[in-house]
Design a protein around this motif. Structure first.
Motif, mmCIF file in Angstrom:
data_model
loop_
_atom_site.group_PDB
_atom_site.id
_atom_site.type_symbol
_atom_site.label_atom_id
_atom_site.label_comp_id
_atom_site.label_asym_id
_atom_site.label_seq_id
_atom_site.Cartn_x
_atom_site.Cartn_y
_atom_site.Cartn_z
ATOM 1 N N ASP A 1 10.056 -23.608 10.713
ATOM 2 C CA ASP A 1 8.722 -23.235 11.178
ATOM 3 C C ASP A 1 8.016 -24.485 11.682
ATOM 4 O OD1 ASP A 1 6.346 -20.817 9.772
ATOM 5 O OD2 ASP A 1 6.539 -21.675 11.785
ATOM 6 N N TYR A 2 6.812 -24.301 12.219
ATOM 7 C CA TYR A 2 6.005 -25.423 12.672
ATOM 8 C C TYR A 2 4.568 -25.243 12.199
ATOM 9 C CZ TYR A 2 3.907 -22.381 16.166
ATOM 10 O OH TYR A 2 3.226 -21.369 16.774
ATOM 11 N N ILE A 3 3.831 -26.354 12.158
ATOM 12 C CA ILE A 3 2.416 -26.339 11.771
ATOM 13 C C ILE A 3 1.649 -27.112 12.835
ATOM 14 C CG2 ILE A 3 0.723 -27.070 10.049
ATOM 15 C CD1 ILE A 3 3.124 -26.973 8.009
ATOM 16 N N LEU A 4 0.598 -26.492 13.378
ATOM 17 C CA LEU A 4 -0.195 -27.139 14.421
ATOM 18 C C LEU A 4 -1.355 -27.936 13.818
ATOM 19 C CD1 LEU A 4 -0.446 -24.303 17.113
ATOM 20 C CD2 LEU A 4 0.979 -26.332 17.192
ATOM 21 N N LYS A 5 -1.591 -29.118 14.376
ATOM 22 C CA LYS A 5 -2.771 -29.906 14.001
ATOM 23 C C LYS A 5 -3.966 -29.451 14.844
ATOM 24 C CE LYS A 5 -0.230 -34.222 13.055
ATOM 25 N NZ LYS A 5 -0.050 -35.615 13.510
ATOM 26 N N PRO A 6 -5.199 -29.519 14.290
ATOM 27 C CA PRO A 6 -5.515 -29.783 12.881
ATOM 28 C C PRO A 6 -5.167 -28.562 12.035
ATOM 29 C CG PRO A 6 -7.512 -29.258 14.086
ATOM 30 C CD PRO A 6 -6.417 -29.304 15.110
ATOM 31 N N PHE A 7 -4.637 -28.814 10.835
ATOM 32 C CA PHE A 7 -4.188 -27.709 10.008
ATOM 33 C C PHE A 7 -5.085 -27.571 8.770
ATOM 34 C CE2 PHE A 7 -2.634 -30.735 7.021
ATOM 35 C CZ PHE A 7 -2.014 -31.737 7.738
ATOM 36 N N LYS A 8 -5.011 -26.405 8.156
ATOM 37 C CA LYS A 8 -5.666 -26.160 6.877
ATOM 38 C C LYS A 8 -4.611 -26.253 5.787
ATOM 39 C CE LYS A 8 -9.060 -22.962 8.902
ATOM 40 N NZ LYS A 8 -9.568 -21.572 8.904
ATOM 41 N N LEU A 9 -5.010 -26.710 4.615
ATOM 42 C CA LEU A 9 -4.050 -26.869 3.528
ATOM 43 C C LEU A 9 -3.409 -25.546 3.122
ATOM 44 C CD1 LEU A 9 -5.846 -29.547 1.320
ATOM 45 C CD2 LEU A 9 -3.853 -29.859 2.797
ATOM 46 N N GLU A 10 -4.192 -24.449 3.262
ATOM 47 C CA GLU A 10 -3.596 -23.152 2.920
ATOM 48 C C GLU A 10 -2.493 -22.758 3.906
ATOM 49 O OE1 GLU A 10 -6.873 -23.729 3.322
ATOM 50 O OE2 GLU A 10 -7.908 -22.020 4.274
ATOM 51 N N ASP A 11 -2.590 -23.263 5.163
ATOM 52 C CA ASP A 11 -1.520 -23.014 6.131
ATOM 53 C C ASP A 11 -0.242 -23.727 5.706
ATOM 54 O OD1 ASP A 11 -3.799 -23.226 8.970
ATOM 55 O OD2 ASP A 11 -3.270 -21.543 7.667
ATOM 56 N N ILE A 12 -0.411 -24.961 5.216
ATOM 57 C CA ILE A 12 0.733 -25.726 4.718
ATOM 58 C C ILE A 12 1.414 -24.974 3.582
ATOM 59 C CG2 ILE A 12 1.445 -27.859 3.558
ATOM 60 C CD1 ILE A 12 0.662 -28.504 6.338
ATOM 61 N N MET A 13 0.604 -24.502 2.633
ATOM 62 C CA MET A 13 1.159 -23.819 1.473
ATOM 63 C C MET A 13 1.864 -22.529 1.869
ATOM 64 S SD MET A 13 1.891 -23.922 -1.612
ATOM 65 C CE MET A 13 1.118 -25.530 -1.749
ATOM 66 N N SER A 14 1.294 -21.796 2.823
ATOM 67 C CA SER A 14 1.899 -20.544 3.261
ATOM 68 C C SER A 14 3.282 -20.778 3.861
ATOM 69 C CB SER A 14 0.993 -19.874 4.308
ATOM 70 O OG SER A 14 1.607 -18.720 4.826
ATOM 71 N N VAL A 15 3.409 -21.812 4.706
ATOM 72 C CA VAL A 15 4.691 -22.105 5.341
ATOM 73 C C VAL A 15 5.697 -22.619 4.313
ATOM 74 C CG1 VAL A 15 5.865 -23.561 7.044
ATOM 75 C CG2 VAL A 15 3.662 -22.529 7.595
ATOM 76 N N VAL A 16 5.244 -23.474 3.398
ATOM 77 C CA VAL A 16 6.127 -24.030 2.370
ATOM 78 C C VAL A 16 6.662 -22.907 1.475
ATOM 79 C CG1 VAL A 16 6.188 -25.440 0.273
ATOM 80 C CG2 VAL A 16 5.179 -26.357 2.363
#
Length: 481
Positions: free
Chosen positions: A104-119
């Motif tokens: 998957d990928y995460i776009l900047k600027p990101f929210k910490l909850e987005d990080i957790m969801s992908v992880v």
């Protein structure tokens, strides 16, 4: 007090210290063990020695960038799932990373909850890959599920799905196997040209889907794609279908009829089952290919067309040429860019993703709510050879969904022919003894890997999840060198 077990082990790579510290602290607070690196070379060394569930890496870094790190875990077939972080202006980079095998990928600027969801999604898939309970003979291939995992992601990520539809339109052709990735590469390379393409493969592998992918990614996409099944139309009717006829050309020709070549002008004509065409019609087709002109039946005026030709067959045209059943000059005119689609039995690592795709379709079309296949049913589905290829797999999935309606598919829900195939496969002559059976099995899987990779040992070793030197040593020991 006993220390709580970590949810998973993550390697984090970013050359921005502030982001590195923020994500490290956040992930540790949420129960993950984290090794963080600002230097990508050090991170690569850690990947070589450590066992990580997830790699999170920034895309743009000095020395070794995120794409190279993703490529490394694919090349070495590690169980690690890769996640890339990139800027909003770099969506193209994210697509490239997914095509290289990022989860998957995460776009900047990101929210910490987005990080957790992908992880958490990555950990779910990691556990699925490693704990699904498939038999040992499929466990090494299960590692391939992570490779080009955008096949699954395309069905879940709406934004990226739309972008990929516009650019590639391959999301209805699913495959993570080496053979299918080669097909995708050829589609990309040939689509924007006017080259004639010959698609080969057994019935049911998806030849028409590949033809459509080529057309709808070409400069002719806004013009017609005309499909003609040469095997389904009698010879006397096929000629009039292709070339059309003038009014009064024969009894019953009350009006002028345009042929398929005229209808396809400025577009693409797809001649399916070209091997079934008679020698008489092959001569006339050759002229259209060479001169781009023809006459309607009963007409004398040459008609010029601008048509791209794509042909397909499930027959061995080269052998037909030798047998005098197919014109050699026509074969070479058609075989400018050959694309071979491997049968499903040679790319079984594609089966889990195809099952997911067909299951989603069958649920939607039949108003059903089947959740999936249990361990035993999936094992039987993986063991079957599918003489009808992808079309047969689709048929089986739809059948069990229609009959089951909801819940989990078990072995008892599967057609009897799949059980019989599984029972035959499991028959082992134990009288040969353990050492002989193991030797035969090793030799068989090495031969299959070499066949799939056309004898390239480094690629065969990758498929078998071993070093090239180990493969060569095994081949020597088995008398294969």
């Amino acid at each position: 007090m006993e220390e709580k077990k970590a949810k998973g082990k993550i390697i984090l790579v970013d050359d921005e210290e502030s982001i590195l510290m923020l994500l490290t602290e956040f992930l540790r607070e949420n129960g993950y063990e984290v090794d963080s690196f600002s230097d990508s070379i050090e991170a690569l060394s850690a990947l070589k020695t450590g066992r990580y569930h997830i790699l999170i890496t920034d895309m743009a870094m000095p020395k070794i960038d995120g794409l190279q790190l993703i490529s490394y875990i694919q090349k070495e077939y590690l169980n690690t799932l890769g996640i890339v972080i990139t800027g909003y202006g770099s969506l193209e980079n994210a697509i490239n990373a997914l095509r290289c095998g990022a989860f998957d990928y995460i776009l900047k600027p990101f929210k910490l909850e987005d990080i957790m969801s992908v992880v958490e999604s990555a950990m779910y898939y990691y556990n699925l890959m490693t704990n699904v309970g498939l038999t040992q003979k499929f466990s090494s291939r299960a590692n391939l599920m992570k490779r080009f995992s955008q096949s699954r992601l395309l069905l879940e990520n709406a934004l990226l799905k739309e972008r990929l539809k516009e650019k590639y339109k391959f999301n209805n052709i699913i495959g993570i196997s080496f053979g299918m990735q080669k097909v995708f590469e050829l589609i990309e390379k040939v689509a924007e040209t006017n080259a004639t393409v010959l698609i080969t493969g057994e019935s049911g592998v998806g030849k028409e889907l590949v033809a459509k992918a080529i057309h709808y990614n070409s400069l002719r996409k806004d013009n017609p794609m005309v499909v003609v099944n040469c095997g389904a139309i009698p010879e006397n009717l096929l000629e009039s279908e292709l070339f059309g006829y003038e009014k009064g050309a024969f009894t019953g020709a009350y009006n002028t009829k345009y042929g398929k070549f005229e209808v396809a002008d400025k577009g693409t004509i797809f001649l399916d089952e070209i091997g079934d065409m008679s020698l008489n019609l092959q001569v006339k087709l050759l002229r259209v290919l060479q001169e781009k002109t023809f006459e309607r039946i009963g007409g004398s005026k040459p008609i010029r067309v601008d048509v791209r030709f794509i042909a397909a067959t499930n027959r061995d045209l080269e052998q037909m040429v030798k047998d005098g059943k197919f014109r050699e000059d026509l074969f070479y005119r058609l075989n400018v860019v050959p694309i071979h689609i491997p049968p499903l039995r040679e790319r079984k690592q594609d089966i889990p993703l195809l099952i997911d795709y067909f299951l989603e379709q069958a649920n939607r079309f039949n108003d059903a709510n089947v959740e999936g296949f249990d361990e035993g049913a999936l094992e039987v589905m993986m063991a079957y050879d599918y003489p009808g290829n992808v079309r047969e797999l689709n048929n089986i999935v739809e059948r069990v969904v229609v009959l089951k309606k909801k819940g989990i598919i078990t072995i008892e829900d599967l057609p009897e022919k799949l059980w019989v195939a599984k029972e035959k496969e499991e028959h082992i002559d134990i009288q040969k003894g353990y050492e002989t059976l193991v030797t035969e099995f090793e030799r068989a899987i090495i031969m299959k890997a070499l066949k799939e990779t056309k004898g390239v040992k480094s690629k065969a070793a990758s498929i078998l999840n071993m070093n090239r030197t180990t493969l060569i040593e095994k081949m020597k020991r088995l008398g294969m060198e």
